[in-house]
Design an enzyme around this catalytic site. Structure first.
Site, PDB file in Angstrom:
ATOM      1  CB  SER A 236      -0.954  -0.052   1.183  1.00  0.00           C
ATOM      2  OG  SER A 236      -1.949   0.905   1.043  1.00  0.00           O
ATOM      3  CD  GLU A 363      -5.384  -3.384  -4.289  1.00  0.00           C
ATOM      4  OE1 GLU A 363      -5.651  -2.885  -3.184  1.00  0.00           O
ATOM      5  OE2 GLU A 363      -4.334  -4.029  -4.516  1.00  0.00           O
ATOM      6  CG  HIS A 473      -5.963  -1.934  -0.005  1.00  0.00           C
ATOM      7  ND1 HIS A 473      -4.952  -2.001  -0.938  1.00  0.00           N
ATOM      8  CD2 HIS A 473      -5.510  -1.116   0.971  1.00  0.00           C
ATOM      9  CE1 HIS A 473      -3.939  -1.250  -0.533  1.00  0.00           C
ATOM     10  NE2 HIS A 473      -4.246  -0.709   0.626  1.00  0.00           N
TER      11      HIS A 473
END
Ligand SMILES: *[C@@H]1O[C@H](CO)[C@@H](O)[C@H](O)[C@H]1NC(C)=O
Ligand SMILES: *[C@@H]1O[C@H](CO)[C@@H](O)[C@H](O)[C@H]1NC(C)=O
Ligand SMILES: *[C@@H]1O[C@H](CO)[C@@H](O)[C@H](O)[C@H]1NC(C)=O
Ligand SMILES: *[C@@H]1O[C@H](CO)[C@@H](O)[C@H](O)[C@H]1NC(C)=O
Ligand SMILES: *[C@@H]1O[C@H](CO)[C@@H](O)[C@H](O)[C@H]1NC(C)=O
Ligand SMILES: *[C@@H]1O[C@H](CO)[C@@H](O)[C@H](O)[C@H]1NC(C)=O
Ligand SMILES: *[C@@H]1O[C@H](CO)[C@@H](O)[C@H](O)[C@H]1NC(C)=O
Length: 551
Positions: A236, A363, A473
């Site tokens: 990330s 995501e 995510h």
């Protein structure tokens, strides 16, 4: 902001599962390491030794707030390296769960709450080293340096247990060293604006990471590491940071690392540091520095609590509806990052080292949860401008709305038919968000670097059955800190600059003619190969828009 804020924490979701309370007793038989003239005493579990909480820079407090990190002075004396240092001060998440969310989805998001209880401090620049037990000083092991995620606002090293990776490397007979560093977050790490640019103190969080890379060059030999065999890896905002380091200094790594492994993050469509001016002005006002002849110096001298309150009140990456996609993020500073990261990619100013860059399939879902009030076609169209750029023309909006259809069977979580439609627009928003922030930047990056250097890409479709969120995510993190498939690929890459090895499916390179994706699945087989050709029209158009409207 309420329901939005719960999303702050999901960047670090799941990871708490692995952070075990580590013993802090340094009894006899404890491992030691000599740095300069000092002795640091760590802890062993029999397979890996750990040395925690080692300061790698001068404390960034007092007059050093909002300044580049300075190298630590030579170490002297005896130190316990048995406990993590405090995490860097972060934005307080304000968590409210939308009632529409399935209990499993709320649980997934909620599970990360626990780790936010970790101690925090403005004085936070410490790092941690895990080594295979018994490593000799001259072992020359390869080194993996981890950069945690958290939207440049949250996170800390104590959520990630390096022993999982080091233990696995020992059992694969490819022993490696693992290092993780804290870096400054939110306003303390990523304050932007013209005053910041002029003072040459932008992107301090990146500079902290770089200071840690330099520390590794100087000290990793003492742990048995080889400073010429360093791979940086992250997830990330950690991977987005790596994207920035790869285009920094116009692609000159300075020999600090030789490989990059990036999970859910690529060089970002961000603009100049001066794009951060509105938020700078807000922080200045909230801290009470408006009208000061030197607002930056005023912020530097402000009581920490005032600054922290302003940070807590600031919008976040996840506050999509407020048009603040990247409230805090590294941006072009004219010195380390000479231009917008994606422009540097286009100009070929990229470190020519082997790169792995992958994403999760869905995501955008955890971020889409913040926009459940957007339920109609016209609200979706306004949302697009609000979310990304008021600069979008009505033609842009019409094209995007066409490429990302309102048909719920085509939205994210992808491939879940008519399920998971929290609202008529949720899956559509989740699809667009995931592509803007993750898939399009990744594909653009790979298209421009593949063929010029070795590149591999992956797509994680694990956790597909998680209600509402799918392969969300952060859902690849358990596969890295499992250990799982990604752990083995990482260890192979760190030791050999190629993720392939005897315990895993052959992972073909990504090149301009064959855009192959290692695809990670639930069940058996757990790995397969697919191609990076999904949502071709939408993603190509997003690439175009992102270059035109950097944030
Ligand atoms: C959290 O957000 C809610 C709105 O969702 C707001 O009413 C509340 O004041 C916030 N709490 C804090 C401590 O900021
Ligand atoms: C290290 O920790 C041990 C036990 O926790 C303690 O007895 C010792 O004084 C500590 N040493 C230093 C240098 O802080
Ligand atoms: C979230 O966790 C808290 C405890 O940390 C618990 O009280 C709450 O019920 C949980 N909420 C959901 C939606 O799971
Ligand atoms: C690493 O291995 C040691 C000894 O085999 C074990 O005690 C420890 O729990 C392992 N650590 C992790 C995180 O798996
Ligand atoms: C949804 O909520 C956000 C912030 O709470 C607001 O900015 C936005 O205008 C709302 N959108 C709609 C369609 O109500
Ligand atoms: C939605 O998409 C699915 C699959 O692509 C298709 O079968 C279905 O007919 C579409 N529905 C509408 C209303 O267009
Ligand atoms: C791309 O990869 C494919 C499959 O691995 C290979 O056959 C082909 O030669 C590669 N092309 C280039 C231009 O490297």
């Amino acid at each position: 902001m309420g329901s939005t804020s719960l999303l702050h924490i999901v960047f670090v979701a799941l990871s708490f599962t692995f952070s075990k309370a580590l013993p802090s007793d340094a009894g006899s038989g404890s491992p030691t390491v000599v740095l300069d003239t000092a002795t640091f005493t760590g802890v062993t579990d029999g397979t890996s030794n750990r040395f925690l909480g080692i300061p790698f820079a001068e404390p960034p407090i007092g007059d050093l707030r909002f300044r580049f990190p300075l190298a630590n002075p030579p170490y002297i004396g005896s130190h316990n390296a048995t406990q993590f240092g405090p995490a860097c001060s972060q934005q307080r998440p304000n968590v409210t769960f939308p009632p529409e969310l399935a209990p499993e989805a709320a649980g997934f998001l909620n599970s990360s709450l626990a780790i936010l209880d970790f101690p925090q401090s403005e004085d936070c620049l410490t790092l941690n080293v895990w080594t295979p037990a018994g490593t000799q000083v001259d072992a020359g092991l390869s080194v993996a340096v981890w950069i945690y995620g958290g939207g440049f606002e949250l996170g800390g090293t104590s959520s990630y247990d390096g022993a999982i990776i080091v233990n696995r490397s020992v059992s694969l007979n490819r022993p490696i060293i693992y290092v993780s560093m804290n870096y400054r977050l939110s306003a303390l790490g990523f304050l932007a604006g013209k005053e910041v640019k002029q003072a040459g103190v932008a992107n301090l969080g990146l500079q902290d990471q770089r200071r840690a890379f330099q520390w590794v060059q100087k000290y990793i030999c003492a742990f048995g590491g080889d400073p010429s065999k360093v791979t940086i890896f992250g997830e990330s905002s950690g991977a987005m940071s790596i994207g920035a380091h790869l285009v920094a200094n116009d692609g000159d790594t300075g020999g600090l690392f030789r490989g990059a492994f990036m999970e859910s993050g690529s060089p970002l469509p961000v603009g100049d540091v001066t794009e951060g001016q509105p938020l700078y002005d807000t922080i200045v006002a909230q801290v009470g520095c408006t009208g000061s002849s030197d607002t930056l110096e005023c912020l530097r001298q402000a009581p920490f609590d005032r600054l922290k309150a302003a940070m807590d009140a600031s919008p976040s990456l996840f506050d999509a509806t407020a048009g603040e996609v990247f409230a805090w993020a590294p941006r072009a500073d004219g010195a380390y990052i000479t231009d917008c990261p994606q422009e540097l990619v286009l100009q070929g100013k990229v470190a020519r080292i082997p790169v792995v860059n992958g994403d999760c399939d869905d995501e955008g879902t955890i971020f889409g949860v913040a926009s459940l009030n957007v339920t109609t076609e016209s609200a979706f169209r306004s949302y697009l401008k609000q979310f990304w750029s008021p600069g979008f023309t009505s033609t842009d909006v019409a094209k995007l709305s066409q490429a990302y259809s309102a048909n719920i069977t085509e939205g994210a979580p992808f491939g879940t038919g008519t399920q998971n439609a929290l609202t008529p627009q949720f899956k559509r928003i989740a699809a667009v968000l995931g592509d803007f922030v993750f898939h399009a930047p990744r594909r653009l990056f790979l298209q421009h670097i593949s063929g010029k250097q070795n590149t591999w890409s992956f797509l994680s479709k694990k956790f597909k059955s998680l209600p509402d969120l799918g392969s969300a995510h952060t859902s690849d993190i358990p596969n890295m800190y499992g250990p799982g498939d990604l752990t083995d690929y990482l260890i192979n890459f760190v030791t050999n600059l190629d993720p392939n090895g005897r315990t895993v499916l052959n992972w073909p390179k990504y090149n301009t003619s064959t855009v192959q994706l290692l695809t990670l699945l639930d069940g058996t087989p757990s790995e397969t190969i697919t191609t990076d050709t999904f949502r071709e029209d939408g993603i190509s158009f997003i690439m175009e828009l992102s270059l035109k409207h950097p944030l």
